[in-house]
Design a protein around this motif. Sequence first.
Motif, PDB file in Angstrom:
ATOM      1  N   ILE A  80       0.860  -1.183   0.000  1.00 34.21           N
ATOM      2  CA  ILE A  80       0.000   0.000   0.000  1.00 34.21           C
ATOM      3  C   ILE A  80       0.897   1.234   0.000  1.00 34.21           C
ATOM      4  N   ARG A  81       0.635   2.137  -0.943  1.00 31.64           N
ATOM      5  CA  ARG A  81       1.417   3.362  -1.075  1.00 31.64           C
ATOM      6  C   ARG A  81       0.499   4.562  -0.861  1.00 31.64           C
ATOM      7  N   VAL A  82       0.942   5.520  -0.038  1.00 30.11           N
ATOM      8  CA  VAL A  82       0.210   6.774   0.145  1.00 30.11           C
ATOM      9  C   VAL A  82       1.116   7.912  -0.312  1.00 30.11           C
ATOM     10  N   PHE A  83       0.602   8.756  -1.203  1.00 33.12           N
ATOM     11  CA  PHE A  83       1.395   9.810  -1.832  1.00 33.12           C
ATOM     12  C   PHE A  83       0.772  11.177  -1.549  1.00 33.12           C
ATOM     13  N   ARG A  84       1.584  12.135  -1.125  1.00 29.84           N
ATOM     14  CA  ARG A  84       1.106  13.484  -0.818  1.00 29.84           C
ATOM     15  C   ARG A  84       0.766  14.243  -2.099  1.00 29.84           C
ATOM     16  N   GLU A  85      -0.466  14.755  -2.166  1.00 29.35           N
ATOM     17  CA  GLU A  85      -0.928  15.476  -3.346  1.00 29.35           C
ATOM     18  C   GLU A  85      -0.972  16.996  -3.147  1.00 29.35           C
ATOM     19  N   VAL A  86      -1.018  17.472  -1.911  1.00 30.16           N
ATOM     20  CA  VAL A  86      -1.108  18.907  -1.629  1.00 30.16           C
ATOM     21  C   VAL A  86       0.017  19.295  -0.681  1.00 30.16           C
ATOM     22  N   THR A  87       0.730  20.382  -1.008  1.00 34.17           N
ATOM     23  CA  THR A  87       1.807  20.881  -0.150  1.00 34.17           C
ATOM     24  C   THR A  87       1.562  22.354   0.115  1.00 34.17           C
ATOM     25  N   GLU A  88       0.730  22.642   1.085  1.00 33.61           N
ATOM     26  CA  GLU A  88       0.394  23.997   1.498  1.00 33.61           C
ATOM     27  C   GLU A  88       0.191  23.989   3.011  1.00 33.61           C
TER      28      GLU A  88
END
Length: 317
Positions: A183-191
């Motif tokens: 299972i991979r979780v990837f960050r989509e928002v960097t604010e």
Amino acid sequence: MKNKYYILLAILAFSQAVQARYIEGINWADEVVSHTDKIQSWADGYCGGPGAHFMDPNTPATTWWVLGPSDADGNGDMYAHDFALGDRDYVAGWRTGSLLHANQEIIVQFHAGIKDIEGADLVIRLFCGPIAKASVWASTDGNDFTQIGTIEGHLNQIPGIGGELYDAYFDFDGLFTADVHFIRVFREVTEPQSGMFFDSFSTAYIDLPGDCNEVGLFGWSLAGDINKDCYVNLKDFAMLANQWQKCNDPNDPDFDASLFDDPNSIPSTCHGVWQAGMGLAADINQDCKVDILDLATMIENYLCCNNPEDLNCIVNW
């Protein structure tokens, strides 16, 4: 990015012989096989409050934060920051809004695969900020990943409030012909306010045993059944006696480092010892000491059995 997934193939082949982490039929993530360099722990692993620490892939003390059962909510109120009530800060993820922290990800492995059943298959426990967003991916072999959903925070809602834990459910929905192992979780928002911290990864369903082997495999063994033969008897007592008064708690004055195969790979806490799969078999209450408390628990179940193929046994599921 893709090249590292090929490496995971070898890890998967090796890990099939490793005991999976089941507790009462729920399969929990066993290993962090990959994470980017800005993944942080929320705190230092002790009750007392936040204080970011970056994860070190070479140090077992910081690689088991999201492994095994949910452990950031000690009192069961789904809030991770009740430090005075015994909650531990065993979570990992990202919180800064700087672009230097973009594209963060974490990949966990399940030694025993997750089946695609009817309804939800995977649950991730987390808390996050109101504008956080991450994509969630799954793979059977560590090579090809397929997106299975997203997690998003919401203003004044859960998820979206720091410390308020949330269970995100995912349905594989016929996407895989074999069991899922990664299972991979990837960050989509960097604010700002896009932080996201993970507490645990597990199956959304429960496996029930059909024979004694599955009783041990699926984590239904009676407390005191040290040898996992579905009977609490003299054989278990002998195993407890063999480890009597041994201690593998790194913070205890009686700590015995010789109980670990690699002295350079010893977790920093008793909790970490168990999360890393290094606990003593006879440490029934998992306090990293084999003592009178473990003996008392064994006595409570002495001569009990839960072999589903033995009509004289009483099952506990």
